[in-house]
Scaffold this motif. Structure first.
Motif, PDB file in Angstrom:
ATOM      1  N   GLY A  31       0.410  47.808 -96.520  1.00 56.02           N
ATOM      2  CA  GLY A  31       1.213  47.751 -97.736  1.00 56.02           C
ATOM      3  C   GLY A  31       2.631  47.312 -97.420  1.00 56.02           C
ATOM      4  O   GLY A  31       3.053  47.341 -96.268  1.00 56.02           O
ATOM      5  N   VAL A  32       3.372  46.909 -98.446  1.00 54.62           N
ATOM      6  CA  VAL A  32       4.739  46.434 -98.192  1.00 54.62           C
ATOM      7  C   VAL A  32       5.616  47.518 -97.591  1.00 54.62           C
ATOM      8  O   VAL A  32       6.552  47.248 -96.859  1.00 54.62           O
ATOM      9  N   GLN A  33       5.317  48.782 -97.918  1.00 58.24           N
ATOM     10  CA  GLN A  33       6.147  49.877 -97.405  1.00 58.24           C
ATOM     11  C   GLN A  33       5.562  50.496 -96.137  1.00 58.24           C
ATOM     12  O   GLN A  33       6.024  51.523 -95.691  1.00 58.24           O
ATOM     13  N   GLY A  34       4.496  49.935 -95.629  1.00 58.08           N
ATOM     14  CA  GLY A  34       3.852  50.496 -94.454  1.00 58.08           C
ATOM     15  C   GLY A  34       2.363  50.610 -94.693  1.00 58.08           C
ATOM     16  O   GLY A  34       1.892  50.371 -95.812  1.00 58.08           O
ATOM     17  N   LEU A  36      -1.284  51.847 -95.496  1.00 55.22           N
ATOM     18  CA  LEU A  36      -1.831  52.785 -96.458  1.00 55.22           C
ATOM     19  C   LEU A  36      -3.261  53.093 -96.049  1.00 55.22           C
ATOM     20  O   LEU A  36      -4.050  52.178 -95.835  1.00 55.22           O
ATOM     21  N   PRO A  44      -5.626  55.698-108.874  1.00 58.69           N
ATOM     22  CA  PRO A  44      -5.448  54.258-109.087  1.00 58.69           C
ATOM     23  C   PRO A  44      -4.095  53.791-108.559  1.00 58.69           C
ATOM     24  O   PRO A  44      -3.078  54.445-108.787  1.00 58.69           O
ATOM     25  N   LEU A  45      -4.103  52.704-107.835  1.00 55.86           N
ATOM     26  CA  LEU A  45      -2.883  52.247-107.188  1.00 55.86           C
ATOM     27  C   LEU A  45      -2.866  50.735-107.126  1.00 55.86           C
ATOM     28  O   LEU A  45      -3.896  50.103-106.957  1.00 55.86           O
ATOM     29  N   LEU A  46      -1.678  50.202-107.257  1.00 57.22           N
ATOM     30  CA  LEU A  46      -1.503  48.766-107.079  1.00 57.22           C
ATOM     31  C   LEU A  46      -0.422  48.567-106.042  1.00 57.22           C
ATOM     32  O   LEU A  46       0.603  49.229-106.088  1.00 57.22           O
ATOM     33  N   SER A  47      -0.665  47.676-105.106  1.00 53.52           N
ATOM     34  CA  SER A  47       0.381  47.425-104.134  1.00 53.52           C
ATOM     35  C   SER A  47       0.275  46.002-103.613  1.00 53.52           C
ATOM     36  O   SER A  47      -0.790  45.401-103.620  1.00 53.52           O
ATOM     37  N   GLU A  48       1.399  45.520-103.162  1.00 50.72           N
ATOM     38  CA  GLU A  48       1.374  44.243-102.477  1.00 50.72           C
ATOM     39  C   GLU A  48       1.070  44.483-101.016  1.00 50.72           C
ATOM     40  O   GLU A  48       1.376  45.551-100.477  1.00 50.72           O
ATOM     41  N   PHE A  71      -2.688  41.381-102.408  1.00 48.85           N
ATOM     42  CA  PHE A  71      -2.421  42.624-103.090  1.00 48.85           C
ATOM     43  C   PHE A  71      -3.684  43.448-103.229  1.00 48.85           C
ATOM     44  O   PHE A  71      -4.788  42.979-102.963  1.00 48.85           O
ATOM     45  N   GLU A  73      -5.831  46.616-105.246  1.00 50.92           N
ATOM     46  CA  GLU A  73      -6.041  47.418-106.443  1.00 50.92           C
ATOM     47  C   GLU A  73      -6.993  48.539-106.046  1.00 50.92           C
ATOM     48  O   GLU A  73      -8.078  48.291-105.540  1.00 50.92           O
ATOM     49  N   SER A  80     -10.205  46.771-104.324  1.00 57.83           N
ATOM     50  CA  SER A  80     -10.245  45.316-104.241  1.00 57.83           C
ATOM     51  C   SER A  80      -9.026  44.848-103.472  1.00 57.83           C
ATOM     52  O   SER A  80      -7.900  45.186-103.826  1.00 57.83           O
ATOM     53  N   LEU A  82      -7.100  41.501-102.511  1.00 64.42           N
ATOM     54  CA  LEU A  82      -6.995  40.068-102.741  1.00 64.42           C
ATOM     55  C   LEU A  82      -5.998  39.527-101.736  1.00 64.42           C
ATOM     56  O   LEU A  82      -4.800  39.741-101.884  1.00 64.42           O
TER      57      LEU A  82
ATOM     58  N   TYR B  45     -11.441  35.903-106.977  1.00 68.32           N
ATOM     59  CA  TYR B  45     -10.014  36.025-106.713  1.00 68.32           C
ATOM     60  C   TYR B  45      -9.205  35.766-107.983  1.00 68.32           C
ATOM     61  O   TYR B  45      -8.343  36.563-108.357  1.00 68.32           O
ATOM     62  N   ARG B  48      -9.782  38.633-110.656  1.00 65.84           N
ATOM     63  CA  ARG B  48      -9.118  39.894-110.357  1.00 65.84           C
ATOM     64  C   ARG B  48      -7.616  39.741-110.554  1.00 65.84           C
ATOM     65  O   ARG B  48      -6.944  40.640-111.032  1.00 65.84           O
ATOM     66  N   VAL B  52      -5.315  41.996-113.008  1.00 66.59           N
ATOM     67  CA  VAL B  52      -4.143  42.741-112.559  1.00 66.59           C
ATOM     68  C   VAL B  52      -2.890  42.298-113.318  1.00 66.59           C
ATOM     69  O   VAL B  52      -2.088  43.120-113.762  1.00 66.59           O
ATOM     70  N   GLU B 204      -3.805  53.862-115.857  1.00 62.24           N
ATOM     71  CA  GLU B 204      -2.445  54.103-115.392  1.00 62.24           C
ATOM     72  C   GLU B 204      -2.447  54.087-113.867  1.00 62.24           C
ATOM     73  O   GLU B 204      -3.126  54.883-113.233  1.00 62.24           O
ATOM     74  N   TYR B 205      -1.735  53.171-113.280  1.00 63.61           N
ATOM     75  CA  TYR B 205      -1.735  53.040-111.828  1.00 63.61           C
ATOM     76  C   TYR B 205      -0.531  53.718-111.206  1.00 63.61           C
ATOM     77  O   TYR B 205       0.482  53.935-111.868  1.00 63.61           O
ATOM     78  N   LEU B 206      -0.677  54.017-109.939  1.00 56.96           N
ATOM     79  CA  LEU B 206       0.508  54.327-109.133  1.00 56.96           C
ATOM     80  C   LEU B 206       0.975  53.006-108.557  1.00 56.96           C
ATOM     81  O   LEU B 206       0.178  52.134-108.279  1.00 56.96           O
ATOM     82  N   TYR B 207       2.259  52.880-108.368  1.00 52.68           N
ATOM     83  CA  TYR B 207       2.744  51.638-107.795  1.00 52.68           C
ATOM     84  C   TYR B 207       3.517  51.919-106.531  1.00 52.68           C
ATOM     85  O   TYR B 207       4.345  52.824-106.492  1.00 52.68           O
ATOM     86  N   GLU B 208       3.224  51.116-105.535  1.00 54.15           N
ATOM     87  CA  GLU B 208       3.989  51.235-104.307  1.00 54.15           C
ATOM     88  C   GLU B 208       5.371  50.642-104.534  1.00 54.15           C
ATOM     89  O   GLU B 208       6.371  51.153-104.083  1.00 54.15           O
ATOM     90  N   ASP B 209       5.355  49.508-105.234  1.00 48.84           N
ATOM     91  CA  ASP B 209       6.597  48.869-105.615  1.00 48.84           C
ATOM     92  C   ASP B 209       6.766  49.049-107.107  1.00 48.84           C
ATOM     93  O   ASP B 209       5.881  49.525-107.775  1.00 48.84           O
ATOM     94  N   ILE B 214       5.959  43.456-108.277  1.00 48.24           N
ATOM     95  CA  ILE B 214       4.626  42.905-108.067  1.00 48.24           C
ATOM     96  C   ILE B 214       4.366  41.784-109.058  1.00 48.24           C
ATOM     97  O   ILE B 214       3.868  40.724-108.713  1.00 48.24           O
TER      98      ILE B 214
END
Lengths: 146, 288
Positions: A31-34, A36, A44-48, A71, A73, A80, A82, B45, B48, B52, B204-209, B214
């Protein structure tokens, strides 16, 4: 916690293909912050994602992938990934990565003000992770054999 | 009456052409299969990513991303995607025609072109339009990196406000024998929301950023994916078009060979008849 899913359905897709699809017990991503680590039942989480290695675990077996920007999901039973670039260890061209590493190191050392340090840094990081992931291909195979 | 030897030579040359067209048909058929698989492989790809983006767009406060903002249509870039080679029926000329029609329609705007594929470049470089960039010989071995490079270049121009709108014209792959020329707007990005709404979009997601971060990073990627998809579709269409064209050519060659063979037999028979008449009349002359 009776209704926590036991497995994660993981899909790793890149713009040109589906690289991996299957059930896993654990997955770890850059992840961008380290890094995961994700286990079944994650919120549920979204991250780059940045440059790094993706590790997935099926029982005792660990598989590694190289990944450059992407990223992620996460749903409780489904993950997932991507990735813009993702490679299996056996697909990595080790000599090319080595060359890229040498080139980037040379560039970082040079005193030429024209040098694009950020680009060289990214290239170096990419090459290092590629080599690291490629190295794990052998380890994984040995481990599976014994 | 043509010479017998000339007709034989003609038949042989048509037969050689037929062999070539038949080989090209089979090559295109196998390439088509691969190109089709790639179109399908690129879908997860893109889908998805859309999903998102859809879920993100509901959560970001600032929807004023430059790639989404309309600025009018003063300066337009048209990306023309054709093949690098000919011998594929009306594949390339249809694109060129649609491109010209588009340019005429928007003649009040300041127009520029980017050509992907040699055929489109060859046509437009001699016309009074500004050719911004051309990418030749990349359709054969299409890679995402290539589409990314082109898209990034376009996004940079767009970001520096050198362009107000970007359109792509390409052949959409309908079926092996059918392609459809489409003109699509690449930038500014139109409606994303509502395209791929599904269950997970409401979660409802958690977001790292921050969602905003994003979202802002995803938008250019979305453009890259769109362009990549257009290029893949075009590549598949090209092989389909070539396969159909070469199939027709092979059939035509067969008809031509049949006609020429008939012709040849007629000539041969005529010459035999002539010889017999000569002998008979010679004999008659002696008998008298």
């Amino acid at each position: 916690m009776a209704n926590l899913p036991e497995k994660l359905r993981l899909e790793i897709v890149t713009p040109d293909r589906l690289l991996f699809s299957g059930e896993v017990d654990e997955v770890s991503v850059p992840g961008v912050q380290g890094y995961l680590g994700i286990l079944p039942g994650h919120a549920p989480l979204l991250s780059e994602l940045k440059i790094g290695e993706i590790m997935l675990r099926q029982g005792d077996r660990r598989v590694y992938f190289f990944c450059s920007w992407g990223f992620l999901e996460v749903l409780p039973d489904r993950v997932s990934v991507l990735a813009e670039i993702a490679e299996r260890p056996d697909e990595i061209d080790v000599s090319r990565a080595q060359q890229a590493k040498d080139r980037a190191e040379k560039r970082l050392k040079s005193k030429d003000p024209e040098t694009d340090f950020n680009r060289a840094k990214v290239a170096l990081e990419r090459a290092l992770i590629r080599l690291q992931v490629a190295g794990k291909a052998g380890v994984g195979r040995l481990g599976a054999g014994s | 009456m043509p010479n017998l030897r000339d007709v034989r030579r003609r038949i042989r040359s048509v037969r050689n052409i037929q062999k070539t067209t038949r080989a090209m048909k089979f090559v295109s058929a196998s390439k088509l299969k691969r190109a089709q698989d790639r179109v399908v492989a690129a879908r997860p790809y893109a889908n998805r990513m859309l999903a998102v983006l859809n879920s993100l767009i509901l959560r970001v406060e600032n929807k004023e991303h430059p790639l989404l903002k309309r600025r009018g249509s003063g300066r337009i870039l048209l990306v023309v995607i054709t093949g690098d080679k000919g011998l594929c029926g009306a594949f390339n000329s249809n694109i060129v025609k649609a491109g010209v029609a588009f340019l005429n329609e928007h003649s009040q705007a300041e127009l520029a072109l980017t050509a992907i594929g040699k055929k489109g470049y060859d046509y437009f470089k001699r016309r009074p339009y500004e050719m911004r960039e051309q990418y030749i010989n990349i359709m054969g071995k299409l890679e995402y990196g290539e589409a990314k490079r082109i898209a990034d270049f376009i996004i940079r121009q767009y970001g520096s406000e050198a362009l107000d709108e970007v359109y792509v014209v390409y052949n959409e792959f309908k079926s092996v024998i059918r392609q459809r020329v489409v003109v699509e707007r690449l930038l500014p990005i139109g409606e994303i929301a509502g395209l791929g709404m599904n269950g997970s979009a409401q979660l409802e997601y958690l977001y790292e950023d921050k969602p905003q971060v994003i979202f802002d990073h995803l938008l250019p990627r979305h453009v890259e994916v769109q362009l990549f998809r257009a290029m893949l579709e075009s590549a598949a269409s090209e092989h389909g078009a070539r396969m159909t064209a070469m199939d027709a050519a092979t059939t035509n060659a067969k008809e031509m060979i049949d006609r020429l063979t008939l012709n040849m037999n007629r000539i041969r028979q005529a010459s035999i008849t002539k010889e017999i008449i000569e002998i008979v009349s010679g004999a008659n002359a002696l008998a008298e």
